[in-house]
Design an enzyme around this catalytic site. Structure first.
Site, mmCIF file in Angstrom:
data_model
loop_
_atom_site.group_PDB
_atom_site.id
_atom_site.type_symbol
_atom_site.label_atom_id
_atom_site.label_comp_id
_atom_site.label_asym_id
_atom_site.label_seq_id
_atom_site.Cartn_x
_atom_site.Cartn_y
_atom_site.Cartn_z
ATOM 1 N N GLY A 207 0.486 -1.292 -0.554
ATOM 2 C CA GLY A 207 -0.216 -0.241 0.303
ATOM 3 C C GLY A 207 0.829 1.350 0.020
ATOM 4 O O GLY A 207 0.385 2.442 -0.368
ATOM 5 N N ASP B 14 -3.801 -9.326 6.360
ATOM 6 C CA ASP B 14 -3.424 -8.696 7.841
ATOM 7 C C ASP B 14 -1.936 -10.232 7.764
ATOM 8 O O ASP B 14 -2.475 -12.007 7.866
ATOM 9 C CB ASP B 14 -4.016 -9.473 8.725
ATOM 10 C CG ASP B 14 -3.550 -8.941 10.489
ATOM 11 O OD1 ASP B 14 -1.740 -9.406 10.243
ATOM 12 O OD2 ASP B 14 -3.664 -9.601 11.627
ATOM 13 N N TYR C 101 11.605 -3.492 16.658
ATOM 14 C CA TYR C 101 11.856 -3.426 15.293
ATOM 15 C C TYR C 101 13.072 -3.998 14.604
ATOM 16 O O TYR C 101 13.000 -4.675 13.923
ATOM 17 C CB TYR C 101 11.614 -1.805 14.595
ATOM 18 C CG TYR C 101 11.757 -1.653 13.070
ATOM 19 C CD1 TYR C 101 10.849 -2.197 12.225
ATOM 20 C CD2 TYR C 101 12.567 -1.371 12.578
ATOM 21 C CE1 TYR C 101 10.525 -2.232 11.498
ATOM 22 C CE2 TYR C 101 12.971 -1.751 11.443
ATOM 23 C CZ TYR C 101 11.833 -2.037 10.600
ATOM 24 O OH TYR C 101 12.144 -1.763 8.520
ATOM 25 N N ILE D 286 15.615 4.839 4.221
ATOM 26 C CA ILE D 286 14.765 5.204 2.751
ATOM 27 C C ILE D 286 13.517 6.452 3.351
ATOM 28 O O ILE D 286 12.896 6.355 4.381
ATOM 29 C CB ILE D 286 14.359 4.390 2.555
ATOM 30 C CG1 ILE D 286 15.804 2.879 3.110
ATOM 31 C CG2 ILE D 286 13.060 3.945 0.674
ATOM 32 C CD1 ILE D 286 16.247 3.230 1.285
#
Length: 251
Positions: A13, A67, A161, A194
């Protein structure tokens, strides 16, 4: 470069996922994009129609709300894809990922678990289903997982993360060792800093600090990461397996 390939891209997305989907379509692949956000997915599909329409001679790209942390939904998605296309995706790009940043002492179990569930367990769910369907049909395939440089270096306020992305790299290497004999390659792309939705919320002073550490002197773009993804997805990288390719500008 990818004519005749059926590609599945998770997290398509926005950011790297969207750029990967558009670049795959540019190179002739038929692309199935997934994301949790329908508006973002619709925008990607709109761009895909323009990018890939000439390449595919009337075939259309498709989108699926997914998901990746839900194993049952992932399995159902793969079975539906196989039913519709009479084959499994032979290119799989795992780009779905989230952040829930916080310093360790303030991080809750829920924040840690949610990130690991999507970034690492979600990658595992997709990889397992992809390999299951490919081996059952004796298809070759290329899987590309999106890791992160912070999975190698660690980062402030990103214990969850960083750990999840380190796991993605380890998972990639193990899958490559197991699945290579079936003609299925598995590699990781390791982006650095990025310019994407994940970095938009960072304070400008933090961004500038990171940029000073990058030898090239700027942030990367999702499109630059996507070019490496497409190379690994294609037969031009046929002897690359279990690799982690850094796209960091030298960071």
């Amino acid at each position: 470069m990818l004519a005749g390939k059926l590609a599945l891209v998770t997290g398509a997305g926005s950011g790297i996922g969207r750029a990967a989907a558009l670049t795959l379509a540019r190179e002739g692949a038929k692309v199935i994009v997934t994301d949790q956000s329908k508006p973002k997915l619709d925008e990607t599909l709109k761009q895909l129609t323009i990018t890939g329409s000439k390449k595919l001679k009337g075939d259309t790209h498709t989108g699926i709300i997914l998901d990746v942390s839900n194993a049952e939904s992932v399995e159902e998605t793969f079975k539906n894809i196989v039913k519709q296309h009479s084959k499994a995706p032979n290119v799989v790009i795992n780009s779905a990922g989230i952040t829930r940043d916080s310093f360790l002492l303030a991080m809750t179990q829920e924040m840690f678990k949610t990130v690991v569930d999507v970034n690492l367990t979600g990658t595992y769910n997709v990889v397992k289903c992809a390999c299951t369907e490919l081996t059952e049909r004796k298809q070759d395939g290329s899987i590309v997982n999106i890791a992160s440089i912070v999975g190698q270096t660690g980062n402030l306020a990103q214990v969850n993360y960083s750990a999840s992305k380190a796991g993605v790299e380890a998972l990639t290497k193990s899958v490559a060792k197991e699945m290579g004999k079936f003609g299925i390659r598995c590699n990781a792309v390791v982006p650095g800093f990025i310019d994407s939705p994940m970095t938009e919320l960072m304070p400008e002073k933090v961004k500038k600090l990171f940029v000073t550490r990058i030898p090239i002197g700027r942030m990367g773009t999702p499109e630059e990461v996507a070019e490496v993804i497409v190379f690994l997805a294609s037969d031009r990288s046929s002897y690359i397996n279990g690799a982690s390719i850094l796209v960091t500008g030298g960071l």
